[in-house]
Design a protein around this motif. Structure first.
Motif, PDB file in Angstrom:
ATOM      1  N   SER A 112     -64.680 -72.953  26.895  1.00  0.00           N
ATOM      2  CA  SER A 112     -63.718 -73.524  25.933  1.00  0.00           C
ATOM      3  C   SER A 112     -63.131 -73.191  24.748  1.00  0.00           C
ATOM      4  O   SER A 112     -63.940 -72.331  23.762  1.00  0.00           O
ATOM      5  CB  SER A 112     -64.468 -74.975  25.818  1.00  0.00           C
ATOM      6  OG  SER A 112     -64.801 -74.774  25.138  1.00  0.00           O
ATOM      7  N   TRP A 113     -62.092 -73.323  24.125  1.00  0.00           N
ATOM      8  CA  TRP A 113     -62.098 -72.583  22.693  1.00  0.00           C
ATOM      9  C   TRP A 113     -62.864 -73.203  21.549  1.00  0.00           C
ATOM     10  O   TRP A 113     -63.782 -73.179  21.041  1.00  0.00           O
ATOM     11  CB  TRP A 113     -60.527 -73.611  22.503  1.00  0.00           C
ATOM     12  CG  TRP A 113     -60.128 -73.400  20.494  1.00  0.00           C
ATOM     13  CD1 TRP A 113     -59.964 -74.023  19.826  1.00  0.00           C
ATOM     14  CD2 TRP A 113     -59.395 -72.178  20.012  1.00  0.00           C
ATOM     15  NE1 TRP A 113     -58.892 -73.092  18.497  1.00  0.00           N
ATOM     16  CE2 TRP A 113     -59.063 -71.959  18.871  1.00  0.00           C
ATOM     17  CE3 TRP A 113     -59.551 -70.907  20.382  1.00  0.00           C
ATOM     18  CZ2 TRP A 113     -58.808 -71.375  18.157  1.00  0.00           C
ATOM     19  CZ3 TRP A 113     -58.471 -69.541  20.447  1.00  0.00           C
ATOM     20  CH2 TRP A 113     -58.543 -70.185  18.744  1.00  0.00           C
ATOM     21  N   ARG A 114     -63.780 -74.488  22.099  1.00  0.00           N
ATOM     22  CA  ARG A 114     -64.064 -74.655  21.110  1.00  0.00           C
ATOM     23  C   ARG A 114     -65.320 -74.397  21.121  1.00  0.00           C
ATOM     24  O   ARG A 114     -66.395 -73.951  20.237  1.00  0.00           O
ATOM     25  CB  ARG A 114     -64.970 -76.147  21.698  1.00  0.00           C
ATOM     26  CG  ARG A 114     -65.702 -76.850  20.399  1.00  0.00           C
ATOM     27  CD  ARG A 114     -66.184 -78.514  20.619  1.00  0.00           C
ATOM     28  NE  ARG A 114     -66.839 -79.171  19.917  1.00  0.00           N
ATOM     29  CZ  ARG A 114     -67.181 -80.259  20.031  1.00  0.00           C
ATOM     30  NH1 ARG A 114     -65.793 -81.371  20.647  1.00  0.00           N
ATOM     31  NH2 ARG A 114     -67.931 -80.913  19.325  1.00  0.00           N
ATOM     32  N   SER A 115     -66.372 -74.064  22.461  1.00  0.00           N
ATOM     33  CA  SER A 115     -67.060 -73.033  22.659  1.00  0.00           C
ATOM     34  C   SER A 115     -67.266 -71.601  21.625  1.00  0.00           C
ATOM     35  O   SER A 115     -67.982 -71.328  20.669  1.00  0.00           O
ATOM     36  CB  SER A 115     -67.605 -72.523  23.845  1.00  0.00           C
ATOM     37  OG  SER A 115     -67.834 -73.586  24.997  1.00  0.00           O
ATOM     38  N   HIS A 163     -75.786 -68.663  25.255  1.00  0.00           N
ATOM     39  CA  HIS A 163     -74.905 -68.930  25.450  1.00  0.00           C
ATOM     40  C   HIS A 163     -74.418 -68.516  26.964  1.00  0.00           C
ATOM     41  O   HIS A 163     -73.214 -68.804  27.150  1.00  0.00           O
ATOM     42  CB  HIS A 163     -73.339 -68.684  24.301  1.00  0.00           C
ATOM     43  CG  HIS A 163     -73.977 -68.885  23.249  1.00  0.00           C
ATOM     44  ND1 HIS A 163     -73.385 -70.301  22.790  1.00  0.00           N
ATOM     45  CD2 HIS A 163     -73.813 -68.066  22.250  1.00  0.00           C
ATOM     46  CE1 HIS A 163     -73.711 -70.118  21.705  1.00  0.00           C
ATOM     47  NE2 HIS A 163     -74.372 -68.984  21.585  1.00  0.00           N
ATOM     48  N   THR A 200     -65.346 -71.055  19.481  1.00  0.00           N
ATOM     49  CA  THR A 200     -65.386 -70.951  17.349  1.00  0.00           C
ATOM     50  C   THR A 200     -67.115 -70.957  17.368  1.00  0.00           C
ATOM     51  O   THR A 200     -66.922 -70.947  16.025  1.00  0.00           O
ATOM     52  CB  THR A 200     -64.318 -72.330  17.535  1.00  0.00           C
ATOM     53  OG1 THR A 200     -64.441 -73.234  17.775  1.00  0.00           O
ATOM     54  CG2 THR A 200     -62.402 -71.925  17.612  1.00  0.00           C
ATOM     55  N   LYS A 201     -67.514 -72.320  18.191  1.00  0.00           N
ATOM     56  CA  LYS A 201     -68.747 -72.539  17.656  1.00  0.00           C
ATOM     57  C   LYS A 201     -69.550 -70.740  17.307  1.00  0.00           C
ATOM     58  O   LYS A 201     -70.687 -70.812  17.227  1.00  0.00           O
ATOM     59  CB  LYS A 201     -69.361 -73.206  18.208  1.00  0.00           C
ATOM     60  CG  LYS A 201     -70.829 -74.286  18.111  1.00  0.00           C
ATOM     61  CD  LYS A 201     -71.455 -75.143  19.939  1.00  0.00           C
ATOM     62  CE  LYS A 201     -71.312 -75.961  18.969  1.00  0.00           C
ATOM     63  NZ  LYS A 201     -71.890 -76.604  20.117  1.00  0.00           N
ATOM     64  N   MET A 243     -57.713 -69.653  14.894  1.00  0.00           N
ATOM     65  CA  MET A 243     -58.014 -71.031  15.000  1.00  0.00           C
ATOM     66  C   MET A 243     -56.554 -71.470  14.140  1.00  0.00           C
ATOM     67  O   MET A 243     -56.168 -72.846  14.472  1.00  0.00           O
ATOM     68  CB  MET A 243     -58.914 -72.217  13.858  1.00  0.00           C
ATOM     69  CG  MET A 243     -60.041 -72.109  15.308  1.00  0.00           C
ATOM     70  SD  MET A 243     -61.131 -72.895  14.191  1.00  0.00           S
ATOM     71  CE  MET A 243     -61.245 -74.499  14.884  1.00  0.00           C
TER      72      MET A 243
END
Length: 84
Positions: free
Chosen positions: A28-31, A4, A33-34, A50
């Protein structure tokens, strides 16, 4: 960390069973959580975070709990870690 491109991170224990990770670069928040959903042990915590809409780290004493302690420092700490 390499997958990552995190550059570096700190692993911090904020209380007996609570840990936090501080990354050296912005994600990012998305990264975030992924990454965390890819780790089975983290799924419950990620769902809770979340739902609450936050990622927080306590930096001072609270209710007789000690200040958070750095357990592990890996890689570079020259960007976001230095600024925090």
């Amino acid at each position: 960390m390499k997958q990552h491109r995190l550059e570096g991170f700190l692993l911090i224990r904020s209380s007996r069973k609570n840990y936090h990770v501080v990354f050296n670069r912005y994600l990012s928040w998305r990264s975030i959580t992924k990454i965390l959903f890819s780790l089975y042990e983290c799924v419950r915590w990620v769902v809770f975070q979340m739902k609450e809409g936050q990622l927080t780290l306590r930096i001072s004493k609270k209710n007789n709990k000690d200040k958070p302690k750095i357990l592990l420092k890996v890689g570079k700490t020259d960007k976001l870690i230095k600024d925090s």
